[in-house]
Design a protein around this motif. Sequence first.
Motif, PDB file in Angstrom:
ATOM      1  N   LYS A   1      62.480  21.785  63.474  1.00 28.15           N
ATOM      2  CA  LYS A   1      63.492  20.794  63.863  1.00 28.15           C
ATOM      3  C   LYS A   1      64.887  21.368  63.906  1.00 28.15           C
ATOM      4  O   LYS A   1      65.820  20.698  64.331  1.00 28.15           O
ATOM      5  CB  LYS A   1      63.477  19.625  62.875  1.00 28.15           C
ATOM      6  CG  LYS A   1      62.174  18.845  62.852  1.00 28.15           C
ATOM      7  CD  LYS A   1      62.287  17.658  61.900  1.00 28.15           C
ATOM      8  CE  LYS A   1      60.974  16.923  61.778  1.00 28.15           C
ATOM      9  NZ  LYS A   1      59.932  17.751  61.148  1.00 28.15           N
ATOM     10  N   SER A   2      65.059  22.582  63.392  1.00 24.32           N
ATOM     11  CA  SER A   2      66.415  23.114  63.274  1.00 24.32           C
ATOM     12  C   SER A   2      66.409  24.626  63.473  1.00 24.32           C
ATOM     13  O   SER A   2      65.359  25.270  63.454  1.00 24.32           O
ATOM     14  CB  SER A   2      66.966  22.807  61.878  1.00 24.32           C
ATOM     15  OG  SER A   2      66.209  23.516  60.912  1.00 24.32           O
TER      16      SER A   2
ATOM     17  N   SER B   1      57.797  17.646  69.866  1.00 20.13           N
ATOM     18  CA  SER B   1      58.422  16.348  69.517  1.00 20.13           C
ATOM     19  C   SER B   1      59.884  16.480  69.093  1.00 20.13           C
ATOM     20  O   SER B   1      60.723  15.689  69.537  1.00 20.13           O
ATOM     21  CB  SER B   1      57.615  15.637  68.423  1.00 20.13           C
ATOM     22  OG  SER B   1      56.319  15.366  68.879  1.00 20.13           O
ATOM     23  N   PRO B   2      60.253  17.461  68.243  1.00 21.11           N
ATOM     24  CA  PRO B   2      61.669  17.557  67.851  1.00 21.11           C
ATOM     25  C   PRO B   2      62.606  17.822  69.036  1.00 21.11           C
ATOM     26  O   PRO B   2      63.766  17.394  69.009  1.00 21.11           O
ATOM     27  CB  PRO B   2      61.689  18.729  66.858  1.00 21.11           C
ATOM     28  CG  PRO B   2      60.297  18.772  66.312  1.00 21.11           C
ATOM     29  CD  PRO B   2      59.422  18.393  67.469  1.00 21.11           C
ATOM     30  N   ALA B   3      62.113  18.506  70.060  1.00 17.61           N
ATOM     31  CA  ALA B   3      62.952  18.745  71.237  1.00 17.61           C
ATOM     32  C   ALA B   3      63.138  17.461  72.036  1.00 17.61           C
ATOM     33  O   ALA B   3      64.179  17.241  72.653  1.00 17.61           O
ATOM     34  CB  ALA B   3      62.334  19.828  72.113  1.00 17.61           C
ATOM     35  N   LEU B   4      62.128  16.592  72.005  1.00 18.47           N
ATOM     36  CA  LEU B   4      62.258  15.304  72.691  1.00 18.47           C
ATOM     37  C   LEU B   4      63.268  14.422  71.969  1.00 18.47           C
ATOM     38  O   LEU B   4      64.051  13.707  72.589  1.00 18.47           O
ATOM     39  CB  LEU B   4      60.891  14.608  72.764  1.00 18.47           C
ATOM     40  CG  LEU B   4      59.938  15.224  73.788  1.00 18.47           C
ATOM     41  CD1 LEU B   4      58.489  14.887  73.469  1.00 18.47           C
ATOM     42  CD2 LEU B   4      60.293  14.768  75.201  1.00 18.47           C
ATOM     43  N   ALA B   5      63.241  14.493  70.620  1.00 15.75           N
ATOM     44  CA  ALA B   5      64.187  13.699  69.841  1.00 15.75           C
ATOM     45  C   ALA B   5      65.603  14.252  69.974  1.00 15.75           C
ATOM     46  O   ALA B   5      66.575  13.515  69.942  1.00 15.75           O
ATOM     47  CB  ALA B   5      63.752  13.692  68.369  1.00 15.75           C
ATOM     48  N   ASN B   6      65.712  15.566  70.122  1.00 16.88           N
ATOM     49  CA  ASN B   6      67.017  16.221  70.159  1.00 16.88           C
ATOM     50  C   ASN B   6      66.984  17.396  71.145  1.00 16.88           C
ATOM     51  O   ASN B   6      66.801  18.551  70.752  1.00 16.88           O
ATOM     52  CB  ASN B   6      67.373  16.717  68.739  1.00 16.88           C
ATOM     53  CG  ASN B   6      68.605  17.585  68.735  1.00 16.88           C
ATOM     54  OD1 ASN B   6      69.456  17.488  69.616  1.00 16.88           O
ATOM     55  ND2 ASN B   6      68.692  18.470  67.753  1.00 16.88           N
ATOM     56  N   PRO B   7      67.145  17.106  72.442  1.00 20.75           N
ATOM     57  CA  PRO B   7      67.028  18.164  73.459  1.00 20.75           C
ATOM     58  C   PRO B   7      67.982  19.338  73.225  1.00 20.75           C
ATOM     59  O   PRO B   7      67.668  20.471  73.606  1.00 20.75           O
ATOM     60  CB  PRO B   7      67.354  17.439  74.769  1.00 20.75           C
ATOM     61  CG  PRO B   7      67.006  16.009  74.494  1.00 20.75           C
ATOM     62  CD  PRO B   7      67.346  15.785  73.051  1.00 20.75           C
ATOM     63  N   ASP B   8      69.118  19.080  72.569  1.00 23.83           N
ATOM     64  CA  ASP B   8      70.063  20.169  72.318  1.00 23.83           C
ATOM     65  C   ASP B   8      69.485  21.248  71.415  1.00 23.83           C
ATOM     66  O   ASP B   8      70.000  22.361  71.364  1.00 23.83           O
ATOM     67  CB  ASP B   8      71.350  19.619  71.699  1.00 23.83           C
ATOM     68  CG  ASP B   8      72.488  19.625  72.702  1.00 23.83           C
ATOM     69  OD1 ASP B   8      72.294  20.210  73.798  1.00 23.83           O
ATOM     70  OD2 ASP B   8      73.550  19.056  72.401  1.00 23.83           O
ATOM     71  N   LEU B   9      68.415  20.910  70.693  1.00 25.35           N
ATOM     72  CA  LEU B   9      67.746  21.912  69.867  1.00 25.35           C
ATOM     73  C   LEU B   9      67.324  23.111  70.725  1.00 25.35           C
ATOM     74  O   LEU B   9      67.421  24.259  70.283  1.00 25.35           O
ATOM     75  CB  LEU B   9      66.508  21.285  69.194  1.00 25.35           C
ATOM     76  CG  LEU B   9      65.646  22.225  68.355  1.00 25.35           C
ATOM     77  CD1 LEU B   9      66.426  22.799  67.171  1.00 25.35           C
ATOM     78  CD2 LEU B   9      64.398  21.476  67.841  1.00 25.35           C
TER      79      LEU B   9
ATOM     80  N   ARG C   1      68.750  24.281  73.441  1.00 27.88           N
ATOM     81  CA  ARG C   1      69.925  25.088  73.744  1.00 27.88           C
ATOM     82  C   ARG C   1      70.349  25.917  72.520  1.00 27.88           C
ATOM     83  O   ARG C   1      70.648  27.106  72.622  1.00 27.88           O
ATOM     84  CB  ARG C   1      71.076  24.177  74.181  1.00 27.88           C
ATOM     85  CG  ARG C   1      72.242  24.933  74.805  1.00 27.88           C
ATOM     86  CD  ARG C   1      73.519  24.108  74.830  1.00 27.88           C
ATOM     87  NE  ARG C   1      73.355  22.763  75.385  1.00 27.88           N
ATOM     88  CZ  ARG C   1      73.424  22.481  76.685  1.00 27.88           C
ATOM     89  NH1 ARG C   1      73.644  23.446  77.550  1.00 27.88           N
ATOM     90  NH2 ARG C   1      73.262  21.256  77.102  1.00 27.88           N
ATOM     91  N   ALA C   2      70.323  25.278  71.361  1.00 29.72           N
ATOM     92  CA  ALA C   2      70.735  25.970  70.138  1.00 29.72           C
ATOM     93  C   ALA C   2      69.784  27.125  69.817  1.00 29.72           C
ATOM     94  O   ALA C   2      70.224  28.211  69.419  1.00 29.72           O
ATOM     95  CB  ALA C   2      70.795  24.980  68.975  1.00 29.72           C
TER      96      ALA C   2
END
Lengths: 263, 202
Positions: free
Chosen positions: A84-85, A104-112, A114-115
Motif C-alpha cells: 500500500k505504500s 486493489s491499493p492502486a485502485l484505492a490510491n492511483p497515485d501509489l 506514480r510514487a
Amino acid sequence: MLAKRIIPCLDVRDGKVVKGVQFRNHEIVGDIVPLAQRYAEAGADELVFYDITASSDARVVDKSWVSRIAQVIDIPFCVAGGIKSIEDAGRILEMGADKISVNSPALANPDLIRALHDTFGQQCVVVGIDSFFDAQTGQYQVYQFTGDEKRTQATRWQTQDWVAEVQQLGAGEIVLNCMNQDGVRQGYDIPQLSSIRARCNVPLIASGGAGSMAHFADVFTQADVDGALAASVFHKGVIDIPALKQYLRQQGVAMRNDDRECV
Amino acid sequence: MKQDIVIVNTGCANIASVRYAFERLAVAVSVSDDPARINRADKVILPGVGSAQAAMTSLHQKGLVEPLQQLTQPVLGVCLGMQMMVDASAESRDGDIPCLGLIPGRVERLQAEGLRLPHMGWNTLSDIAEHPLLHGIDEQQYFYFVHSFGVAVSDTTLARGNYGQPFAAVIAKGNFMGAQFHPERSGRAGARLLKNFVELVN
C-alpha cells in the motif's frame, strides 16, 4: 530475440501455496520455497507470488519468505499482495524481490503507482488488474478485493480505461487476470487480451484460463502477450514446463532455453 | 584462493539479489559504502536499479564518486551499475547527468522501433568478444534484461544486445566491466558470468 515468458503463479496464504477455483475454496498446494525452487529448476522464466489475503484483510503480512526465495532462485520474481505504500514496496525489494505488483491499493490510491515509479523505477512496478466480463452490459469491468469472496466488488473502472490510466501513471508491466476464465482451464481470454494488447505499450502478461499447452500457443500467437501466467496446471502437474517450452518452440514461439551444462 | 569481494552499497534495491547470487556460487561477499573498505577489496561489484539520477545522487552523497574512479582491481557494474560507469546519462528530468566516466559512452533512451519499453525479459547476445568475463557464453544463452535506456555499441562493447536497435549488453575497459542485463537473475548463464568474474586474475 526477446523470448516469451512462462510464469507460474504461486498464490500464498499464511505462508503456504494455495489454489482455488474462481477465487474460492482454496486448497493447500505446498510450501513456498521448495515449489519456487522446483519451478526455477524446471525452466520457468519468472515467478509471481500473490499474497491473496493481504489486501482484503487489511493486515500486515509476514513477508520473510521473500528473502528465502531470493536466496534460492536465479530467475526474477514478483511479489503482490497488500503493498500500500512506498515503505511496503521498499521492504520487499530490499528482501530481494525484483518487482512488486499492486492491484486493489492502486485502485484505492492511483497515485501509489506514480510514487512507486518515481522511487524505484518503472522496471519494478507491475499493476495487476482483475477484469470481469459483464454479459449484461457487454463491458469488461475492473474488480477489487478479489482475494476475499465476501468483499470482492466491481470498481468504477472499465478495464481499457484503467489500463490506459496505469500506463500514464508509470506502470512498467500489466498482468491482466481475466476472472471469467480463472481456474476453469478453458483457455485464455484471447478477445479481451488482444483488445488490451492494442492499448498497452508496456509488457502485458496474460492470466486466467490456462488448461492445455495449446492455450499457451494461442495466447502468444493470437494476443501477442509478453508472458503467460498460470497456476493450477503447473501445481497439479497437468503441464510440465520443459515439455511446454519445447512444444511452444515447435509452434514458432521464442522460448528461453536454460543451458544446464553452462556452470 | 579466498577473495575479498565487496558490493558497493549504492542504496539501490538489488543488492540482496546480487549478494545471494554470489552465495549460490559459494563465494562470500560483503556490502559496504566505506571508500577505504571498497578500495582494499580484491574485486568490486557496482549494482543498481532505478534511475541514473537517483543513483548518482546517492554516490555523491556517500562520497563514493572519486574513490570508485580510482579503483584498479576488477569492477563489475550490473544494469544501472553498468550505465553509471560511462560518461553521462540522458535518464534525468533535467538534461544529461554526469556519470563515473570509467568507460567511454553515453546512456540514451532505447529507440525500440515501435517495440514495447521497458525491454523486459530474456534475450540473447550477439557479436560476443573473446574476453575472460564471457568464457563459455554463446549466442544460444538467454539473459534477463529490464531497461529502457542503453549504451550505444562502440569499441568497448564485448557483447551486443538487440531490441529494435543494437545496444551494448556487456562493456569493458581495462579493469572496469559492466553488464546491462541482470546476471544475478539470469539462471545458469548469468551465474556463469559471475563465476567468470570471480575467477578473473588480477
